[in-house]
Each structure stands twice: as C-alpha cells, then as structure tokens.
Design a protein around this motif. Structure first.
Motif, mmCIF file in Angstrom:
data_model
loop_
_atom_site.group_PDB
_atom_site.id
_atom_site.type_symbol
_atom_site.label_atom_id
_atom_site.label_comp_id
_atom_site.label_asym_id
_atom_site.label_seq_id
_atom_site.Cartn_x
_atom_site.Cartn_y
_atom_site.Cartn_z
ATOM 1 N N PHE A 271 -3.013 -5.925 -19.961
ATOM 2 C CA PHE A 271 -2.273 -6.669 -18.797
ATOM 3 C C PHE A 271 -2.263 -5.462 -17.866
ATOM 4 O O PHE A 271 -1.849 -5.900 -16.628
ATOM 5 N N ALA A 272 -2.290 -4.147 -18.086
ATOM 6 C CA ALA A 272 -2.012 -3.052 -17.081
ATOM 7 C C ALA A 272 -3.094 -2.530 -16.627
ATOM 8 O O ALA A 272 -4.168 -2.365 -17.226
ATOM 9 N N VAL A 273 -2.960 -1.885 -15.425
ATOM 10 C CA VAL A 273 -3.913 -0.872 -14.752
ATOM 11 C C VAL A 273 -3.039 0.385 -14.507
ATOM 12 O O VAL A 273 -1.938 0.209 -14.236
ATOM 13 N N LYS A 274 -3.563 1.565 -14.646
ATOM 14 C CA LYS A 274 -2.912 2.565 -14.317
ATOM 15 C C LYS A 274 -3.985 3.339 -13.030
ATOM 16 O O LYS A 274 -5.094 3.152 -13.110
ATOM 17 N N LEU A 275 -2.904 3.937 -12.111
ATOM 18 C CA LEU A 275 -3.672 4.316 -11.135
ATOM 19 C C LEU A 275 -3.149 5.783 -10.999
ATOM 20 O O LEU A 275 -1.933 6.183 -10.981
ATOM 21 N N LEU A 276 -4.254 6.816 -10.994
ATOM 22 C CA LEU A 276 -3.549 8.212 -10.957
ATOM 23 C C LEU A 276 -3.795 8.654 -9.760
ATOM 24 O O LEU A 276 -5.013 8.802 -9.339
ATOM 25 N N VAL A 277 -2.925 9.270 -9.180
ATOM 26 C CA VAL A 277 -2.668 9.826 -7.815
ATOM 27 C C VAL A 277 -2.239 11.064 -7.613
ATOM 28 O O VAL A 277 -1.067 11.501 -7.988
ATOM 29 N N PRO A 278 -3.194 12.057 -7.312
ATOM 30 C CA PRO A 278 -2.840 13.436 -7.135
ATOM 31 C C PRO A 278 -1.790 13.704 -5.760
ATOM 32 O O PRO A 278 -2.278 13.218 -4.786
ATOM 33 N N SER A 279 -0.949 14.520 -5.967
ATOM 34 C CA SER A 279 -0.144 14.992 -4.879
ATOM 35 C C SER A 279 -0.950 16.354 -4.132
ATOM 36 O O SER A 279 -1.242 17.314 -4.706
ATOM 37 N N HIS A 280 -1.119 16.093 -2.795
ATOM 38 C CA HIS A 280 -1.812 17.178 -2.057
ATOM 39 C C HIS A 280 -0.721 18.467 -2.069
ATOM 40 O O HIS A 280 -1.167 19.640 -1.955
ATOM 41 N N ALA A 281 0.623 18.157 -2.027
ATOM 42 C CA ALA A 281 1.439 19.133 -2.019
ATOM 43 C C ALA A 281 1.753 19.971 -3.325
ATOM 44 O O ALA A 281 1.835 21.265 -3.110
ATOM 45 N N VAL B 84 -0.240 15.029 -10.602
ATOM 46 C CA VAL B 84 -0.694 13.723 -10.613
ATOM 47 C C VAL B 84 0.366 12.762 -11.035
ATOM 48 O O VAL B 84 0.859 12.723 -12.233
ATOM 49 N N ALA B 85 0.530 11.658 -10.196
ATOM 50 C CA ALA B 85 1.452 10.557 -10.414
ATOM 51 C C ALA B 85 0.823 9.506 -11.131
ATOM 52 O O ALA B 85 -0.383 9.233 -10.660
ATOM 53 N N GLU B 86 1.402 8.925 -12.281
ATOM 54 C CA GLU B 86 0.705 7.672 -12.811
ATOM 55 C C GLU B 86 1.341 6.624 -12.410
ATOM 56 O O GLU B 86 2.638 6.428 -12.654
ATOM 57 N N VAL B 87 0.776 5.564 -11.575
ATOM 58 C CA VAL B 87 1.390 4.339 -11.200
ATOM 59 C C VAL B 87 0.863 3.228 -12.238
ATOM 60 O O VAL B 87 -0.529 3.095 -12.265
ATOM 61 N N VAL B 88 1.523 2.677 -13.035
ATOM 62 C CA VAL B 88 1.082 1.393 -13.770
ATOM 63 C C VAL B 88 1.618 0.112 -13.073
ATOM 64 O O VAL B 88 2.585 -0.047 -12.827
ATOM 65 N N PHE B 89 0.640 -0.904 -13.170
ATOM 66 C CA PHE B 89 0.858 -2.230 -12.523
ATOM 67 C C PHE B 89 0.174 -3.070 -13.225
ATOM 68 O O PHE B 89 -0.937 -2.755 -13.783
ATOM 69 N N ALA B 90 0.311 -4.416 -13.042
ATOM 70 C CA ALA B 90 -0.335 -5.553 -13.698
ATOM 71 C C ALA B 90 -1.608 -5.610 -13.116
ATOM 72 O O ALA B 90 -1.871 -5.538 -11.798
ATOM 73 N N ARG B 91 -2.645 -5.891 -13.892
ATOM 74 C CA ARG B 91 -4.008 -5.953 -13.659
ATOM 75 C C ARG B 91 -3.940 -7.429 -12.628
ATOM 76 O O ARG B 91 -4.842 -7.304 -11.867
ATOM 77 N N GLY B 92 -3.171 -8.332 -12.984
ATOM 78 C CA GLY B 92 -3.032 -9.477 -12.119
ATOM 79 C C GLY B 92 -2.874 -9.201 -10.737
ATOM 80 O O GLY B 92 -3.348 -9.928 -9.764
ATOM 81 N N LEU B 93 -2.242 -8.352 -10.400
ATOM 82 C CA LEU B 93 -1.856 -7.854 -8.898
ATOM 83 C C LEU B 93 -2.996 -7.466 -8.311
ATOM 84 O O LEU B 93 -3.573 -7.916 -7.073
ATOM 85 N N LEU B 94 -3.912 -6.976 -8.963
ATOM 86 C CA LEU B 94 -5.225 -6.101 -8.449
ATOM 87 C C LEU B 94 -6.174 -7.284 -8.221
ATOM 88 O O LEU B 94 -6.702 -7.468 -7.349
ATOM 89 N N LEU C 37 2.491 1.645 -3.189
ATOM 90 C CA LEU C 37 2.796 2.333 -4.314
ATOM 91 C C LEU C 37 3.929 3.020 -4.324
ATOM 92 O O LEU C 37 4.513 3.430 -3.131
ATOM 93 N N PRO C 38 4.764 3.102 -5.638
ATOM 94 C CA PRO C 38 6.166 3.614 -5.466
ATOM 95 C C PRO C 38 6.131 5.018 -5.556
ATOM 96 O O PRO C 38 6.899 5.813 -6.595
ATOM 97 N N LEU C 39 5.640 5.999 -4.789
ATOM 98 C CA LEU C 39 5.513 7.163 -4.814
ATOM 99 C C LEU C 39 6.532 7.898 -4.102
ATOM 100 O O LEU C 39 7.049 9.190 -4.101
ATOM 101 N N THR C 40 7.186 7.041 -3.192
ATOM 102 C CA THR C 40 8.328 7.561 -2.331
ATOM 103 C C THR C 40 9.504 6.650 -2.477
ATOM 104 O O THR C 40 9.136 5.735 -3.221
ATOM 105 N N ARG C 41 10.717 6.854 -2.027
ATOM 106 C CA ARG C 41 11.691 5.821 -2.277
ATOM 107 C C ARG C 41 11.507 4.363 -1.916
ATOM 108 O O ARG C 41 11.947 3.497 -2.458
ATOM 109 N N ASP C 42 10.842 4.583 -0.531
ATOM 110 C CA ASP C 42 10.911 3.207 -0.095
ATOM 111 C C ASP C 42 9.050 2.629 -0.435
ATOM 112 O O ASP C 42 8.841 1.570 0.440
ATOM 113 N N GLY C 43 8.347 3.463 -0.821
ATOM 114 C CA GLY C 43 6.947 3.064 -1.183
ATOM 115 C C GLY C 43 6.197 3.699 -0.134
ATOM 116 O O GLY C 43 6.497 3.950 1.031
#
Length: 145
Positions: free
Chosen positions: A43-53, A57-67, A96-102
């Motif tokens: 059911f899940a997809v992981k998106l690995l997002v590196p921080s430039h700063a 690496v942030a791991e964002v997990v969300f439903a494959r159905g969203l994609l 993505l939920p990488l900041t408080r407001d997305g």
C-alpha cells in the motif's frame, strides 16, 4: 513472457530516481530523490528527499493510491498531496510534509507514470489486501508455532 514472470517472482523492491524542483524557488538546485516501493508493503510508497542544508535524507511515506490517482487528477487532503501541475501537464506537483505547512515541489510526470506502471506490474492495484493478509498469516504461523 517467461523472463518477465521470473523477474516478477524475484523482484521485491522497485526504485526510481526522480528530480524534484522547489515550486517556490525552481531556479535553485533540484532535489535528486528516490521513489521506493516494496512488495512486502504494497500500500505504501517511500520518497527519499535529501536536504540541501544538512545532507540528511527525509523519508516521506504515503499511499501508493495517491500517486496512482494524483498523476491524472488531484489526490490527497492530508500531509501529502499529488496533482497535475497547474500549467504544464508534463509535470506533477507534490506537496510533502517537509515543513510545518508542507513544501510544494514539481517533477516530471513520465518517471512517475513509469514507477506506477512498474509497481502495478509487481502488485496490481486492488490486489494489495490479499498480499498483506497472506504475509500476516505467515508471520502469525511462525510466531505461534
């Protein structure tokens, strides 16, 4: 045909590199990310997002159905949102939920479609629940034996 069947039997993880651009600062350095799908968690997809700063690496997990849904129309009303780019249909917008407001990014649509196609070849959409139930039954049998 046989090679495809054998490949499907032994493939457990699909990885697809994608490039994200910050929607608020798209002229800045892009984010070289990785989409990951595991047969054991269908059911899940992981998106690995590196921080430039920080380089972390942030791991964002969300439903494959969203994609699956978000490539063609708006999907998601929670922390993750996927939708066609408002101007260019060759791109998709991801919030993505990488900041408080997305944080809003955009990416090319084609690699997302390829990833969705590969995941659906591995575990067809709508066939996730029997797979999870079978995994749980195997685990329970091992624990109670």
């Amino acid at each position: 045909m046989i090679a495809r069947t054998v490949h499907k039997l032994f493939t457990r993880t699909i990885r697809k590199p994608i490039i994200l651009w910050d929607a608020a600062a798209h002229d800045e350095q892009p984010y070289f990310c990785m989409l990951v799908y595991q047969k054991s968690d269908p059911f899940a997809v992981k998106l690995l997002v590196p921080s430039h700063a920080t380089g972390k690496v942030a791991e964002v997990v969300f439903a494959r159905g969203l994609l699956i849904d978000g490539v063609d129309g708006p999907a998601g009303d929670g922390a993750v949102r996927v939708e066609p780019h408002i101007v260019d249909r060759d791109y998709t917008t991801l919030t993505l939920p990488l900041t408080r407001d997305g944080k809003e990014f955009f990416t090319e649509r084609a690699p997302l479609l390829d990833f969705v196609t590969e995941t659906c070849a591995l575990v067809p959409s709508g066939r996730e629940r029997p797979r999870v139930t079978a995994e749980l039954d195997r685990w329970l049998a091992g624990v109670t034996a």
